[in-house]
Scaffold this motif. Structure first.
Motif, mmCIF file in Angstrom:
data_model
loop_
_atom_site.group_PDB
_atom_site.id
_atom_site.type_symbol
_atom_site.label_atom_id
_atom_site.label_comp_id
_atom_site.label_asym_id
_atom_site.label_seq_id
_atom_site.Cartn_x
_atom_site.Cartn_y
_atom_site.Cartn_z
ATOM 1 N N ALA A 1 0.823 -1.208 0.000
ATOM 2 C CA ALA A 1 0.000 0.000 0.000
ATOM 3 C C ALA A 1 0.860 1.262 0.000
ATOM 4 C CB ALA A 1 -0.944 -0.004 1.209
ATOM 5 N N ASP A 2 2.002 1.216 0.690
ATOM 6 C CA ASP A 2 2.928 2.358 0.661
ATOM 7 C C ASP A 2 3.278 2.729 -0.773
ATOM 8 O OD1 ASP A 2 3.185 2.615 3.413
ATOM 9 O OD2 ASP A 2 5.035 1.451 3.522
ATOM 10 N N ILE A 3 3.641 1.722 -1.540
ATOM 11 C CA ILE A 3 4.099 1.963 -2.909
ATOM 12 C C ILE A 3 2.943 2.401 -3.796
ATOM 13 C CG2 ILE A 3 5.088 0.849 -4.950
ATOM 14 C CD1 ILE A 3 6.689 -0.924 -2.905
ATOM 15 N N VAL A 4 1.802 1.730 -3.675
ATOM 16 C CA VAL A 4 0.647 2.072 -4.500
ATOM 17 C C VAL A 4 0.188 3.500 -4.216
ATOM 18 C CG1 VAL A 4 -1.771 1.537 -4.958
ATOM 19 C CG2 VAL A 4 -0.105 -0.314 -4.814
ATOM 20 N N ARG A 5 0.122 3.891 -2.947
ATOM 21 C CA ARG A 5 -0.315 5.252 -2.622
ATOM 22 C C ARG A 5 0.679 6.285 -3.156
ATOM 23 N NH1 ARG A 5 -4.179 8.147 0.742
ATOM 24 N NH2 ARG A 5 -3.863 10.266 -0.005
ATOM 25 N N GLU A 6 1.963 5.987 -3.080
ATOM 26 C CA GLU A 6 2.955 6.923 -3.612
ATOM 27 C C GLU A 6 2.777 7.100 -5.115
ATOM 28 O OE1 GLU A 6 7.762 7.867 -3.534
ATOM 29 O OE2 GLU A 6 7.015 6.024 -2.617
ATOM 30 N N ILE A 7 2.430 6.032 -5.805
ATOM 31 C CA ILE A 7 2.177 6.119 -7.248
ATOM 32 C C ILE A 7 0.950 6.988 -7.525
ATOM 33 C CG2 ILE A 7 1.446 4.787 -9.268
ATOM 34 C CD1 ILE A 7 3.170 2.464 -8.162
ATOM 35 N N VAL A 8 -0.077 6.844 -6.681
ATOM 36 C CA VAL A 8 -1.330 7.580 -6.911
ATOM 37 C C VAL A 8 -1.131 9.084 -6.768
ATOM 38 C CG1 VAL A 8 -3.663 8.001 -6.022
ATOM 39 C CG2 VAL A 8 -2.847 5.655 -6.302
ATOM 40 N N ASP A 9 -0.563 9.508 -5.625
ATOM 41 C CA ASP A 9 -0.498 10.966 -5.395
ATOM 42 C C ASP A 9 0.752 11.439 -4.656
ATOM 43 O OD1 ASP A 9 -0.957 10.178 -2.789
ATOM 44 O OD2 ASP A 9 -2.746 11.407 -2.500
ATOM 45 N N GLY A 10 1.726 10.554 -4.501
ATOM 46 C CA GLY A 10 2.971 10.961 -3.863
ATOM 47 C C GLY A 10 2.969 10.908 -2.354
ATOM 48 N N SER A 11 1.839 10.541 -1.715
ATOM 49 C CA SER A 11 1.800 10.457 -0.251
ATOM 50 C C SER A 11 2.640 9.282 0.225
ATOM 51 C CB SER A 11 0.361 10.274 0.237
ATOM 52 O OG SER A 11 -0.413 11.411 -0.062
ATOM 53 N N VAL A 12 3.465 9.525 1.255
ATOM 54 C CA VAL A 12 4.381 8.497 1.740
ATOM 55 C C VAL A 12 4.400 8.474 3.253
ATOM 56 C CG1 VAL A 12 5.891 8.584 -0.287
ATOM 57 C CG2 VAL A 12 6.340 10.107 1.642
ATOM 58 N N GLY A 13 4.959 7.410 3.811
ATOM 59 C CA GLY A 13 5.196 7.333 5.244
ATOM 60 C C GLY A 13 4.293 6.366 5.967
ATOM 61 N N LEU A 14 4.707 6.052 7.196
ATOM 62 C CA LEU A 14 3.971 5.122 8.043
ATOM 63 C C LEU A 14 2.637 5.695 8.497
ATOM 64 C CD1 LEU A 14 4.123 2.393 9.569
ATOM 65 C CD2 LEU A 14 5.230 3.630 11.448
#
Length: 202
Positions: A154-167
Motif C-alpha cells: 500500500a505504501d508503494i501504490v499510494r505513492e504512485i497515486v499521489d505521492g503520499s508516503v510514510g507510516l
C-alpha cells in the motif's frame, strides 16, 4: 525490570500495520482506491479486503471462533469464490463496508487474542491435513507478517497515486526533504545504478 509481554508486543505491531494500511485510503477517490496499479492488479481497497479475510480466517475460524457464525459470509469469503476474489472490490461493494468489516475483524481478532494463551491450539482448515494444527503464537506472527507485507504494498501504490508516503499521515517516518531534495536523491540513485551496471552488468 520490565516484564516481557510477547502477546502485547505482537498485538501492538499488528495494530501499527492495520493503521498504516487504512490511512492509505484517506482522501482518495473511489477510482483511486480501487484501480489496479501493478500488472497483477494490486489496489488499495483490495489489500484492505484481503487482510480483513486473513484476520477473520486465521484468528477466528482457526480457533473455533467464527466471525460469521450462522450469518452467511460474503461471496468472496467462501471456498468456491473465484481466484483473487478477496483482492479487489466490485462496484457494488462500498469502501465503508470493506473498511467497516476490517475494523470489526480487528475487534474479533483482538477478542481471540485476549481470550486465549499464546500456546492455545488451533486448526487451519485450508492447510494440508498433516500440518493443520498450530498455535495462537504462530498464527499471530503469520497475520502480523502478512499485514505488514500488504501495508508495504500500500505504501508503494499510494505513492504512485499521489505521492503520499510514510507510516502515518504525518510522514515523520521519512527523511526530511522537500521536492527538490527528493528529486536530487532519486537522481543520485539513478546514477549509482547506471554506474554499477556499467561496472558489473552482464
Amino acid at each position: 525490570m520490565i516484564e516481557p509481554d510477547p502477546k502485547a508486543d505482537l498485538l501492538r505491531y499488528l495494530q501499527d500495520a492495520r493503521d498504516a494500511l487504512l490511512w492509505k485510503l484517506d482522501g482518495l477517490s473511489e477510482y483511486d482506491v480501487r484501480r489496479p496499479l501493478t500488472p497483477t492488479g494490486t489496489n488499495l481497497l483490495g489489500l484492505v479486503k484481503h487482510v480483513a479475510g486473513v484476520e477473520l480466517g486465521y484468528l477466528g475460524d482457526t480457533f473455533g471462533r467464527p466471525f460469521f457464525g450462522a450469518e452467511r459470509p460474503p461471496w468472496w469469503y467462501t471456498e468456491d469464490a473465484e481466484p483473487n476474489a478477496d483482492m479487489w472490490a466490485t462496484a457494488d461493494e462500498s469502501r465503508d463496508g470493506i473498511v467497516g468489516l476490517y475494523r470489526r475483524a480487528w475487534e474479533h481478532s483482538d477478542s481471540t487474542i485476549a481470550a486465549l494463551p499464546l500456546d492455545a491450539i488451533g486448526h487451519v482448515p485450508w492447510w494440508p491435513e498433516e500440518r493443520r494444527e498450530t498455535t495462537l503464537h504462530h498464527v499471530l506472527v503469520r497475520v502480523l507478517s502478512d499485514t505488514q507485507r500488504h501495508a508495504g504494498h500500500a505504501d508503494i501504490v499510494r505513492e504512485i497515486v499521489d505521492g503520499s508516503v510514510g507510516l502515518s499521515k504525518s510522514g515523520d517516518s521519512m527523511a526530511v526533504g522537500d521536492q527538490t531534495w527528493w528529486e536530487g536523491y532519486r537522481g543520485r540513485l539513478e546514477r549509482a545504478a547506471r554506474e554499477a551496471d556499467d561496472r558489473h552488468g552482464v
